[in-house]
Design an enzyme around this catalytic site. Sequence first.
Site, PDB file in Angstrom:
ATOM      1  N   LYS A 144       4.905 -11.245   3.494  1.00  0.00           N
ATOM      2  CA  LYS A 144       3.497 -11.541   3.187  1.00  0.00           C
ATOM      3  C   LYS A 144       3.350 -11.575   1.666  1.00  0.00           C
ATOM      4  CE  LYS A 144       0.119  -8.283   3.352  1.00  0.00           C
ATOM      5  NZ  LYS A 144      -0.373  -8.364   1.967  1.00  0.00           N
ATOM      6  N   GLU A 199       0.222 -12.323  -1.611  1.00  0.00           N
ATOM      7  CA  GLU A 199      -1.195 -12.478  -1.952  1.00  0.00           C
ATOM      8  C   GLU A 199      -1.427 -13.732  -2.782  1.00  0.00           C
ATOM      9  OE1 GLU A 199      -2.588  -8.928  -3.935  1.00  0.00           O
ATOM     10  OE2 GLU A 199      -1.907  -7.622  -2.301  1.00  0.00           O
ATOM     11  N   GLU A 220      -9.028 -10.160   3.471  1.00  0.00           N
ATOM     12  CA  GLU A 220      -9.402  -8.784   3.107  1.00  0.00           C
ATOM     13  C   GLU A 220     -10.761  -8.754   2.422  1.00  0.00           C
ATOM     14  OE1 GLU A 220      -6.353  -6.361   1.318  1.00  0.00           O
ATOM     15  OE2 GLU A 220      -7.786  -4.768   0.819  1.00  0.00           O
ATOM     16  N   SER A 262       0.860  -1.201   0.000  1.00  0.00           N
ATOM     17  CA  SER A 262       0.000   0.000   0.000  1.00  0.00           C
ATOM     18  C   SER A 262       0.891   1.245   0.000  1.00  0.00           C
ATOM     19  CB  SER A 262      -0.924  -0.003   1.221  1.00  0.00           C
ATOM     20  OG  SER A 262      -0.200  -0.282   2.410  1.00  0.00           O
ATOM     21  N   ASP A 284       6.048  -6.816   2.597  1.00  0.00           N
ATOM     22  CA  ASP A 284       5.043  -7.279   1.632  1.00  0.00           C
ATOM     23  C   ASP A 284       5.698  -7.528   0.277  1.00  0.00           C
ATOM     24  OD1 ASP A 284       2.450  -7.920   1.024  1.00  0.00           O
ATOM     25  OD2 ASP A 284       1.690  -5.856   1.014  1.00  0.00           O
TER      26      ASP A 284
HETATM   27  O1  KIV Z   1      -0.362  -3.451   1.523  1.00  0.00           O
HETATM   28  C1  KIV Z   1      -0.989  -3.459   2.585  1.00  0.00           C
HETATM   29  O2  KIV Z   1      -0.982  -2.489   3.353  1.00  0.00           O
HETATM   30  C2  KIV Z   1      -1.742  -4.665   2.910  1.00  0.00           C
HETATM   31  C3  KIV Z   1      -2.660  -4.610   4.078  1.00  0.00           C
HETATM   32  C4  KIV Z   1      -3.765  -3.677   3.849  1.00  0.00           C
HETATM   33  C5  KIV Z   1      -3.135  -5.951   4.491  1.00  0.00           C
HETATM   34  O3  KIV Z   1      -1.611  -5.631   2.255  1.00  0.00           O
END
Ligand code: KIV
Length: 279
Positions: A115, A117, A184, A47, A85
């Site tokens: 993390k 997806e 989500e 994000s 991420d």
């Molecule tokens: O990129 C992000 O901030 C996210 C969260 C909203 C879970 O993946």
Amino acid sequence: MAKRKTVADILAMKAAGKKVTILTAYDASMAALLAGCDVDVLLVGDSLGMVVLGYDSTVPVTMEEMIHHAAAVRRGAPGAFVIGDMPFGSYQSSPRDAIINGTRFLKEAGCDAVKLEGGMEVCATVAAMVGAGISVMGHIGLTPQTATQLGGYKVQGRDLESARKMVAAAKGLQQAGAFGLVLECIPDQLARIISDTLSIPTIGIGAGVHCDGQVLVTHDLLGMFEKFIPSFVKTYTSLAPLIKENVTCYVEEVRRGVFPDEAHSFTTQFDFSELVRQK
Ligand code: KIV
């Protein structure tokens, strides 16, 4: 300072019925503030692309950008559990690429975990990463990196077939070795079923109260990002108007010659009159 959490601590929180709190961080100063508020986990989310870098989606975010910001978060909060991420394109091509890029988060940015997806299609990749020593959190439901394939930023799992697929993906990711799972934008009843099914914690964002933890984008929580506010976000305060008001005040004081005043300037007893004469 509290001891830095481990994956085992996060898993134990679910067993003990303790909610896991996660917030996004992208820089050292915010990371330090959040860590000082006893947030369990800092997520350097992709994000970043939308709330900090000004992209229209998370798709353009690169590994270099993620590593740069994740390293800053680590410097700002050395005692925090930090998740990096995996950006779009950094893990889809092959498990090997996923291991190489996941390793970069751990070695170059000092992250504790990553993390990524995806559902069933990423289970083999998650298993390979975990096998290589990289702790992985999954992310299903609305997956912003592939939002166009999902018909946009919409609630997912609203019919029996897609709900069944999501439960299967959740089980698959747990089986692959994921230590947690972001849910989500899914109905809270479905989030409850998935949370009750898994032994790893579910982390909700727009997924209701039955998840084992919650995550929000910090800029949303603090009302700092006005371009787009999802309906599930609780804006705890509105910093944007406050920032605008105070910055306008600064600009006006500088223009009027009111700032800096005596209290914010340096003076000395030294006599500079010779310099004035030399002029
Ligand atoms: O990129 C992000 O901030 C996210 C969260 C909203 C879970 O993946």
